[in-house]
Design a protein around this motif. Structure first.
Motif, mmCIF file in Angstrom:
data_model
loop_
_atom_site.group_PDB
_atom_site.id
_atom_site.type_symbol
_atom_site.label_atom_id
_atom_site.label_comp_id
_atom_site.label_asym_id
_atom_site.label_seq_id
_atom_site.Cartn_x
_atom_site.Cartn_y
_atom_site.Cartn_z
ATOM 1 N N TRP A 192 0.822 -1.211 0.000
ATOM 2 C CA TRP A 192 0.000 0.000 0.000
ATOM 3 C C TRP A 192 0.856 1.260 0.000
ATOM 4 O O TRP A 192 0.485 2.274 -0.606
ATOM 5 N N GLN A 193 2.018 1.196 0.653
ATOM 6 C CA GLN A 193 2.943 2.325 0.581
ATOM 7 C C GLN A 193 3.442 2.523 -0.854
ATOM 8 O O GLN A 193 3.515 3.654 -1.347
ATOM 9 N N LEU A 194 3.782 1.416 -1.500
ATOM 10 C CA LEU A 194 4.228 1.507 -2.894
ATOM 11 C C LEU A 194 3.115 2.059 -3.784
ATOM 12 O O LEU A 194 3.363 2.892 -4.664
ATOM 13 N N LEU A 195 1.892 1.593 -3.553
ATOM 14 C CA LEU A 195 0.764 2.064 -4.350
ATOM 15 C C LEU A 195 0.552 3.564 -4.145
ATOM 16 O O LEU A 195 0.313 4.309 -5.114
ATOM 17 N N ALA A 196 0.655 4.022 -2.903
ATOM 18 C CA ALA A 196 0.472 5.446 -2.622
ATOM 19 C C ALA A 196 1.558 6.278 -3.299
ATOM 20 O O ALA A 196 1.282 7.340 -3.881
ATOM 21 N N GLU A 197 2.795 5.808 -3.244
ATOM 22 C CA GLU A 197 3.890 6.539 -3.883
ATOM 23 C C GLU A 197 3.670 6.678 -5.389
ATOM 24 O O GLU A 197 3.980 7.712 -5.982
ATOM 25 N N ARG A 198 3.126 5.648 -5.994
ATOM 26 C CA ARG A 198 2.981 5.630 -7.447
ATOM 27 C C ARG A 198 1.732 6.350 -7.940
ATOM 28 O O ARG A 198 1.641 6.684 -9.127
ATOM 29 N N THR A 199 0.773 6.569 -7.041
ATOM 30 C CA THR A 199 -0.480 7.203 -7.472
ATOM 31 C C THR A 199 -0.702 8.583 -6.864
ATOM 32 O O THR A 199 -1.596 9.308 -7.298
ATOM 33 N N GLY A 200 0.081 8.922 -5.840
ATOM 34 C CA GLY A 200 -0.134 10.187 -5.155
ATOM 35 C C GLY A 200 -1.148 10.097 -4.031
ATOM 36 O O GLY A 200 -1.472 11.114 -3.392
ATOM 37 N N ALA A 201 -1.673 8.891 -3.763
ATOM 38 C CA ALA A 201 -2.615 8.714 -2.655
ATOM 39 C C ALA A 201 -1.881 8.773 -1.320
ATOM 40 O O ALA A 201 -0.643 8.801 -1.263
#
Length: 436
Positions: A158-167
């Motif tokens: 989820w940290q990786l996803l946030a970094e890649r999407t701006g979330a």
């Protein structure tokens, strides 16, 4: 006599409606429990890491490889057909075990970590595609909610996803008693929340999280809900319909099955809307040089040759657990946990982390002993034949929350006894003497 052969005449498991059963009958099914370690009888208290395997699971894998080995969905010959039937039969068993509405909602992965990553990457792929389903689209201003007691496998994706999407990633804290801090539930889960992914049964604190209030709030704001059930599915009856979740993840090797096989369960309509995780053979509908279309779930998410023998082993593990009865297992472990909590309180200088009562907690017991480093505790216990886990248990934020670099963890399962707990306590007394 084996546990899976203990059935009453009408075919119902003998233990299903009984809160007590004879662990000696269970232990007889596990060959490894007969061995010695360092000259002492093996005392295995590390099932939260990986469970031991009954003879029935070992035999099922061996039989498959010896007599029915072939690839699935790739041939019309006898061995290929037998392998396909065994693989899909395992899927059906898993679906029934968690009360999934359809076997097609069961996706085989290699572990819980991959199952969680599959969902996270589906969010990423949908966010990058103009045609992505809006339920999975993330961008600046959107939020992902997890908790401080998560395994790293439910933090890092989820940290990786946030970094890649701006979330943004936000999280529940932990109370001093080792429970989720829901005091700011309505503020934490809000109209910006897209997915909440929390652990059902903590792998480090033993906390079994009540999810009803969180579920109600998730539904109120229109978000999605995922539970990491790696520790709960092996120990508790699981009904995905009753829990009203969107996804759960669990793994075979913690529930008497082999390594290399895990499960993502998802609501059928959500899986159908999710883009593929991996590309390759078996997950396609058509392929041309100009583009490809994809198979429906679950095949869409099972690219390449799957873990066939491992799925067969998982199916055998489900058979075994079902024959013993998940209600019986959970009742027995509750009693064993109560005994362990009382026994550990007799050890001077021991600090237990997580709930101190056997209510809303399972048989995962993490502790610190007089400031003695857990690695030293583990080595002395191993010399006595007692196998425990030491370290931060892939849950470092939880260790930080309680101000320790690591913990010693003993984790119980259906084949453990009060004698195992007594051996642990005796071993801890030996640790104290060695480091006095």
């Amino acid at each position: 006599m084996t546990a899976t052969s203990i059935v009453i005449p009408d075919g119902m498991p003998q233990y299903e409606d009984q809160p007590r059963f004879d662990p000696a009958l269970i232990r007889a099914d596990f060959p490894i429990l007969d061995r010695e370690v360092n000259g002492h009888p093996l005392v295995y208290l590390d099932s939260g890491n990986t469970s031991q395997k009954p003879r029935q699971v070992i035999d099922a894998i061996n039989e498959h490889l010896a007599r029915h080995n072939g690839n699935v969905s790739r041939s019309v010959h006898t061995l290929g057909t037998e392998a396909t039937l065994a693989y899909e039969g395992a899927r059906a068993k898993v679906a029934a075990f968690i009360n999934a509405p359809s076997p097609d909602e069961v996706v085989f992965t290699k572990n819980s970590t991959e199952a969680i990553n599959l969902v996270a990457y589906s969010f990423l792929n949908a966010s990058l595609s103009p045609k992505g389903d809006p339920r999975f689209k993330l961008g600046p201003g959107d939020e992902i909610v997890i908790s401080e007691m998560e395994h790293h496998s439910n933090i890092v994706p989820w940290q990786l996803l946030a970094e890649r999407t701006g979330a943004t990633v936000r999280w529940f804290g932990i109370t001093d008693a080792g429970r989720l801090d829901e005091s700011e539930l309505d503020e934490l889960i809000n109209e910006r929340t897209k997915i909440v992914s929390i652990v059902h049964y903590s792998n480090i604190l033993g906390t079994i999280n009540a999810t009803s209030r969180i579920t109600a709030r998730v539904r109120e704001v229109g978000a999605l809900l995922m539970l990491d059930c790696s520790q709960s599915v092996p120990h508790l009856p699981m009904d995905v319909v009753d829990y009203d979740v969107d996804f759960i993840a669990f793994t075979g090797h913690k529930m008497l099955g082999p390594t290399g096989i895990g499960v993502l369960w998802g609501r059928g309509e959500l899986l159908a809307a999710m883009p593929p995780f991996l590309g390759g053979g078996s997950m396609i509908e058509t392929v041309t040089m100009g583009g490809s279309t994809f198979a429906p779930p679950p095949m869409r998410f099972e690219a390449g040759t799957p873990p066939i023998a491992e799925a067969v082993g998982l199916g055998a593990a489900v058979d075994y657990l079902s024959a013993v009865g998940m209600k019986a297992i959970s009742w027995y472990e509750k009693e064993l946990t109560a005994y362990a909590l009382d026994a550990l309180q007799t050890v001077p200088g021991l600090r237990l982390f997580g709930p101190k009562v056997p209510v809303g907690r399972g048989g995962t017991l993490s502790f610190d002993l007089d400031g003695i480093h857990p690695h030293d505790v583990g080595q002395v216990l191993d010399a006595e034949g007692v196998q425990v886990r030491v370290g931060h248990h892939c849950a470092r934020p939880t260790c930080v929350r309680f101000g320790v670099p690591a913990m010693t963890r003993a984790s119980l399962y259906l084949y453990n006894t009060t004698a195992d707990i007594d051996a642990l306590v005796a071993g801890l007394e030996k640790v104290r003497k060695v480091f006095a």
